[in-house]
Write a protein that holds these residues in place. Structure first.
Motif, PDB file in Angstrom:
ATOM      1  N   HIS A  97       0.657  -1.652  -0.567  1.00 51.82           N
ATOM      2  CA  HIS A  97       0.404  -0.053  -0.100  1.00 51.82           C
ATOM      3  C   HIS A  97       0.309   1.156   0.048  1.00 51.82           C
ATOM      4  CE1 HIS A  97      -3.048   2.397   1.023  1.00 51.82           C
ATOM      5  NE2 HIS A  97      -2.358   2.528   1.587  1.00 51.82           N
ATOM      6  N   HIS A  98       1.807   1.559   1.031  1.00 50.87           N
ATOM      7  CA  HIS A  98       2.733   2.398   1.023  1.00 50.87           C
ATOM      8  C   HIS A  98       3.286   2.830  -0.317  1.00 50.87           C
ATOM      9  CE1 HIS A  98       5.038   5.684   3.468  1.00 50.87           C
ATOM     10  NE2 HIS A  98       5.949   5.148   2.860  1.00 50.87           N
ATOM     11  N   GLN A  99       3.842   1.609  -0.302  1.00 50.37           N
ATOM     12  CA  GLN A  99       4.853   1.807  -2.432  1.00 50.37           C
ATOM     13  C   GLN A  99       3.484   2.096  -2.784  1.00 50.37           C
ATOM     14  OE1 GLN A  99       6.010  -1.898  -3.641  1.00 50.37           O
ATOM     15  NE2 GLN A  99       6.682  -2.477  -1.313  1.00 50.37           N
ATOM     16  N   GLN A 100       2.267   2.432  -3.590  1.00 52.57           N
ATOM     17  CA  GLN A 100       1.400   2.503  -4.046  1.00 52.57           C
ATOM     18  C   GLN A 100       1.202   4.831  -4.012  1.00 52.57           C
ATOM     19  OE1 GLN A 100      -2.540   0.716  -4.044  1.00 52.57           O
ATOM     20  NE2 GLN A 100      -1.664  -1.256  -5.345  1.00 52.57           N
ATOM     21  N   GLU A 101       1.414   4.714  -2.559  1.00 56.60           N
ATOM     22  CA  GLU A 101       1.984   6.185  -2.445  1.00 56.60           C
ATOM     23  C   GLU A 101       2.965   6.784  -2.877  1.00 56.60           C
ATOM     24  OE1 GLU A 101       1.258   5.928   2.159  1.00 56.60           O
ATOM     25  OE2 GLU A 101      -1.146   5.875   1.874  1.00 56.60           O
ATOM     26  N   MET A 102       3.701   6.212  -2.750  1.00 57.23           N
ATOM     27  CA  MET A 102       5.179   6.814  -3.293  1.00 57.23           C
ATOM     28  C   MET A 102       5.733   6.998  -4.397  1.00 57.23           C
ATOM     29  SD  MET A 102       6.945   7.701  -0.204  1.00 57.23           S
ATOM     30  CE  MET A 102       9.002   6.895  -0.492  1.00 57.23           C
ATOM     31  N   GLN A 103       4.556   6.600  -5.294  1.00 62.05           N
ATOM     32  CA  GLN A 103       4.537   5.789  -6.660  1.00 62.05           C
ATOM     33  C   GLN A 103       3.345   6.978  -7.171  1.00 62.05           C
ATOM     34  OE1 GLN A 103       6.627   3.423  -8.965  1.00 62.05           O
ATOM     35  NE2 GLN A 103       5.746   5.395 -10.874  1.00 62.05           N
ATOM     36  N   LYS A 104       3.007   7.482  -6.635  1.00 61.04           N
ATOM     37  CA  LYS A 104       2.251   8.442  -6.780  1.00 61.04           C
ATOM     38  C   LYS A 104       3.068  10.357  -6.222  1.00 61.04           C
ATOM     39  CE  LYS A 104      -2.365   6.701  -6.491  1.00 61.04           C
ATOM     40  NZ  LYS A 104      -3.617   6.149  -5.577  1.00 61.04           N
ATOM     41  N   MET A 105       3.802   9.692  -5.525  1.00 60.66           N
ATOM     42  CA  MET A 105       4.716  10.741  -4.710  1.00 60.66           C
ATOM     43  C   MET A 105       5.915  10.838  -5.826  1.00 60.66           C
ATOM     44  SD  MET A 105       4.712  10.171  -0.304  1.00 60.66           S
ATOM     45  CE  MET A 105       5.032  12.599  -0.515  1.00 60.66           C
ATOM     46  N   GLN A 106       6.326  10.570  -6.603  1.00 58.84           N
ATOM     47  CA  GLN A 106       6.952  10.827  -6.767  1.00 58.84           C
ATOM     48  C   GLN A 106       6.617  11.393  -8.450  1.00 58.84           C
ATOM     49  OE1 GLN A 106       8.817   6.787  -9.271  1.00 58.84           O
ATOM     50  NE2 GLN A 106      10.679   8.249  -8.952  1.00 58.84           N
ATOM     51  N   GLN A 107       5.401  10.510  -9.059  1.00 57.23           N
ATOM     52  CA  GLN A 107       4.875  11.566 -10.179  1.00 57.23           C
ATOM     53  C   GLN A 107       4.208  12.742 -10.033  1.00 57.23           C
ATOM     54  OE1 GLN A 107       1.363   8.365 -10.597  1.00 57.23           O
ATOM     55  NE2 GLN A 107       2.922   6.674 -11.421  1.00 57.23           N
TER      56      GLN A 107
END
Length: 180
Positions: free
Chosen positions: A90-100
Motif C-alpha cells: 500500500h505504501h509503495q502505491q503512495e510513494m509512486q504517486k508522490m514520485q509522479q
C-alpha cells in the motif's frame, strides 16, 4: 475470467490493507508504536546501501523499545519503513504517486511543496496533502543519518523496507522477528 481473477486479487489486497489498519489502535499500529529515543532499551545501527540493509534481519522482544540509527551510505534516497507485506504494498502505491507528482526524486524528498517550478502544496492523495510523515517510516538522503524509535508488540510477518519506487522489488527489505 482474467478480469474476475484480477478484481478478486485487488479486492483481497484491499481487504488485507484495511484489516492491517483496522487492527491498529487510534494513532498507532497493531505491531507497536513510536517512542522517544530516551526510552530505548537498546540502539541498533542499520546501514542503508543501494538496494540492501545491513543487517538484513533483526530479532526484537515484544515490549522492547529499539532506537534505530539509520545511516544511508548509498547514492540514492532510501526509506526505513516498519510494517508487514500488505502495508508495504500500500505504501509503495503512495510513494509512486508522490514520485509522479514530482515530490520524490532519486536523491531527495521535496519538503517545501515546490519542485521544478510547480506548487505541490495543493496536491492531495486520499483527501489529505501528499507528504511523508508516517510515524513508522523515515526517509534518509544519501550520506545522511536519521533515527526512528519504536516499541514493539507481538507481531508476525514484520519487515523493514524501502518503499521508494522499485527498491523493495530490487531486494531492499529485511525481516524483523518479534519474540515473545
Amino acid at each position: 475470467m482474467a478480469v474476475i481473477r484480477f478484481s478478486l486479487a485487488v479486492l483481497s489486497f484491499t481487504m488485507l490493507a484495511a484489516t492491517a489498519q483496522a487492527d491498529a489502535p487510534a494513532g498507532g499500529f497493531a505491531f507497536g508504536e513510536p517512542a522517544p529515543a530516551a526510552k530505548a532499551d537498546r540502539t541498533v545501527e542499520i546501514v542503508m546501501g543501494d538496494m540492501f540493509y545491513r543487517p538484513a534481519s533483526l530479532d526484537v522482544k515484544a515490549g522492547e523499545t529499539v532506537r534505530f540509527v539509520l545511516k544511508n551510505e548509498g547514492a540514492l534516497l532510501h526509506e526505513f519503513n516498519l510494517g508487514d507485506a500488505a502495508m508495504h504494498a500500500h505504501h509503495q502505491q503512495e510513494m509512486q504517486k508522490m514520485q509522479q507528482a514530482g515530490l520524490l526524486t532519486p536523491t531527495a524528498m521535496k519538503r517545501d511543496g515546490h519542485m521544478a517550478g510547480h506548487d505541490m502544496a495543493g496536491m492531495e492523495h486520499g483527501g489529505k496533502p501528499m507528504r511523508h510523515d508516517d510515524p513508522n517510516s523515515v526517509l534518509v538522503e544519501p550520506g545522511k543519518r536519521a533515527e526512528l524509535t519504536w516499541t514493539f508488540k507481538e507481531a508476525s510477518g514484520l519487515q523493514f523496507a524501502c518503499n521508494v519506487p522499485g527498491h523493495y522489488q530490487a531486494g531492499m527489505v529485511g525481516s524483523l522477528n518479534v519474540q515473545p
